[in-house]
Enzyme design. Structure first.
Site, PDB file in Angstrom:
ATOM      1  N   LYS A 195     -12.500  10.245  -2.481  1.00 16.22           N
ATOM      2  CA  LYS A 195     -12.099   9.022  -1.600  1.00 16.22           C
ATOM      3  C   LYS A 195     -10.224   9.228  -1.642  1.00 16.22           C
ATOM      4  CE  LYS A 195     -11.858   6.356  -6.019  1.00 16.22           C
ATOM      5  NZ  LYS A 195     -12.490   5.694  -7.115  1.00 16.22           N
ATOM      6  N   TYR A 238      21.673   2.530   0.546  1.00 17.11           N
ATOM      7  CA  TYR A 238      21.606   1.088   0.907  1.00 17.11           C
ATOM      8  C   TYR A 238      22.035   0.114  -0.047  1.00 17.11           C
ATOM      9  CZ  TYR A 238      19.219   2.306   5.319  1.00 17.11           C
ATOM     10  OH  TYR A 238      18.960   2.692   6.455  1.00 17.11           O
TER      11      TYR A 238
HETATM   12  C1  PLP Z   1     -12.866   6.324  -8.131  1.00 10.20           C
HETATM   13  C2  PLP Z   1     -14.334   6.137  -8.932  1.00 10.20           C
HETATM   14  C3  PLP Z   1     -14.411   7.173  -9.980  1.00 10.20           C
HETATM   15  C4  PLP Z   1     -13.730   8.313 -10.235  1.00 10.20           C
HETATM   16  O1  PLP Z   1     -12.759   8.049 -11.429  1.00 10.20           O
HETATM   17  P1  PLP Z   1     -11.724   8.954 -11.875  1.00 10.20           P
HETATM   18  O2  PLP Z   1     -11.177   8.261 -13.195  1.00 10.20           O
HETATM   19  O3  PLP Z   1     -10.844   9.455 -11.029  1.00 10.20           O
HETATM   20  O4  PLP Z   1     -12.687  10.200 -12.457  1.00 10.20           O
HETATM   21  C5  PLP Z   1     -15.702   7.138 -10.431  1.00 10.20           C
HETATM   22  N1  PLP Z   1     -16.711   6.123  -9.822  1.00 10.20           N
HETATM   23  C6  PLP Z   1     -16.319   5.145  -9.474  1.00 10.20           C
HETATM   24  C7  PLP Z   1     -17.271   4.092  -8.874  1.00 10.20           C
HETATM   25  C8  PLP Z   1     -15.026   5.004  -8.577  1.00 10.20           C
HETATM   26  O5  PLP Z   1     -14.486   4.115  -7.978  1.00 10.20           O
END
Ligand code: PLP
Length: 369
Positions: free
Chosen positions: A38, A264
């Site tokens: 993701k 800035y």
């Molecule tokens: C993002 C996510 C993961 C991955 O978690 P990590 O800590 O990056 O391994 C796993 N399960 C769900 C439901 C998530 O939203």
């Protein structure tokens, strides 16, 4: 030294492979592996990472939203893709791209049943998400009968997995809470499987879960941050290799006199003569203003150069008074030597946030494809 050119996020696929094998070594041979890609694969390059994971033999991928899954399908990714947070308005796209929804509420189940029926689907794979304490998305124990009845009534869908998510898998002080989540997930999935008369896969562990609760692998694990080389604890970080290096160059060097300001709002005023370097990276690239005023630093010729004053949209100025450097020299924001976790900690945040913040404007370069 060779010219670095524009600000670039360099991705090392050898490191990714190392991390994948490390995580594999922590799970049983029969446990399936879902790679979480993701948010542009945690700010890296979603398609490249997905292709590599597919090549390495991962069993599943997950994205947060349908639009992310569509990008993967358009790039030719064949693996099953779990969409963690689908919305009813995207169901037609989801089905058209054969993406598999996480079904987390009665509402979303009813809406998906309708969409699957309208699209004349049979046994469309869905994943049932239980809330066991994170209180973010998921069904509760009072929904089990509803899920079983609704799915048994319809030919359109088939539950291929049941899952839940730990709230504090990296926190040893919350071990009892996590163990309770695992117990409650085990009970919920058993009740549901009894009602269904078949056994979908079960999965609960994210990266820190894989490390800290190996007994709860069930049939699959879901790793995100670990693939990218971070483990939320020093011993694990030591075993993993960050896949991403964010680097840039010195565009210009200025001599700043005592009582002159930099940037800035004149947020930095010098009390002595110093030397500043201007770098072509700013908050539009993902370096938030919270890194400014001396908190965050980059590395130039192996030395620390703290950010002077406010972070601009397209630039930062850093203090190079003590560094032997010239215009055109390389500056490292984070990478294997100076981790994103360390950089993030200067602004009181975590690797996940800085990694995913690196904007699409930053060029991606892939090494060891
Ligand atoms: C993002 C996510 C993961 C991955 O978690 P990590 O800590 O990056 O391994 C796993 N399960 C769900 C439901 C998530 O939203």
């Amino acid at each position: 030294m060779s010219k670095v050119g524009e600000t670039t996020l360099v991705l090392d696929l050898t490191a990714l492979e190392h991390n994948y094998q490390y995580l594999q070594s922590k799970i049983k041979p029969e446990t399936r592996f879902l790679g979480v890609v993701k948010a542009f694969a945690y700010g890296s390059d979603m398609v490249t990472v997905a292709q590599k994971l597919e090549q390495l033999g991962a069993d599943y991928l997950a994205v947060a939203y349908v639009s992310e899954g569509v990008l993967l399908r358009e790039a030719g990714i064949q693996l099953p893709i779990l969409v963690l947070h689908p919305l009813a308005s995207n169901f037609d796209d989801l089905i058209a791209n054969h993406l598999e929804p996480s079904i987390y509420s009665r509402n979303i189940l009813n809406q998906f049943l309708e969409a699957a029926k309208a699209q004349k689907q049979t046994d469309y794979p869905i994943h049932i998400k239980f809330n066991t304490g994170l209180n973010r998305l998921g069904f509760s124990d009072t929904d089990v009968d509803f899920i079983a009845e609704a799915t048994k009534r319809s030919e359109c869908i088939k539950i291929v997995s049941v899952f839940s998510h730990l709230a504090a898998s990296e926190d040893k002080n919350e071990r009892n809470f996590s163990l309770n989540q695992i117990k409650s997930f085990e009970n919920l999935s058993k009740t549901l499987m009894d009602r269904l008369g078949y056994a979908p896969m079960r999965h609960m562990l994210n990266t820190s879960g894989i490390i800290n609760y190996p007994e709860a692998q069930f049939e699959m694990v879901r790793s995100g941050i670990g693939i990218y080389g971070y483990g939320n604890q020093a011993e694990i970080d030591a075993q993993l290799q960050p896949i991403a290096t964010l680097k840039t160059i010195i565009s210009q060097i200025h001599q700043i006199n005592a009582n002159e300001s930099v940037g800035y709002n004149r947020a930095f005023t010098s009390n002595r003569p110093i030397k500043s370097a201007t770098l072509p990276i700013g908050h539009a690239d993902g370096i938030g203003r919270q890194y400014g005023k001396g908190k965050g630093f980059v590395t130039i010729n192996n030395k620390k150069a703290p950010i002077l004053g406010n972070v601009c949209m397209d630039m930062i100025m850093v203090d190079v008074t003590e560094i032997d450097c010239k215009e055109g020299d390389e500056a490292i924001v984070f990478g294997p030597e100076k981790s994103a976790e360390k950089f993030a900690s200067t602004a009181n945040t975590i690797s996940y946030e800085i990694l995913t913040a690196i904007s699409q404007r930053v060029k991606r370069e892939v090494k060891n494809k």
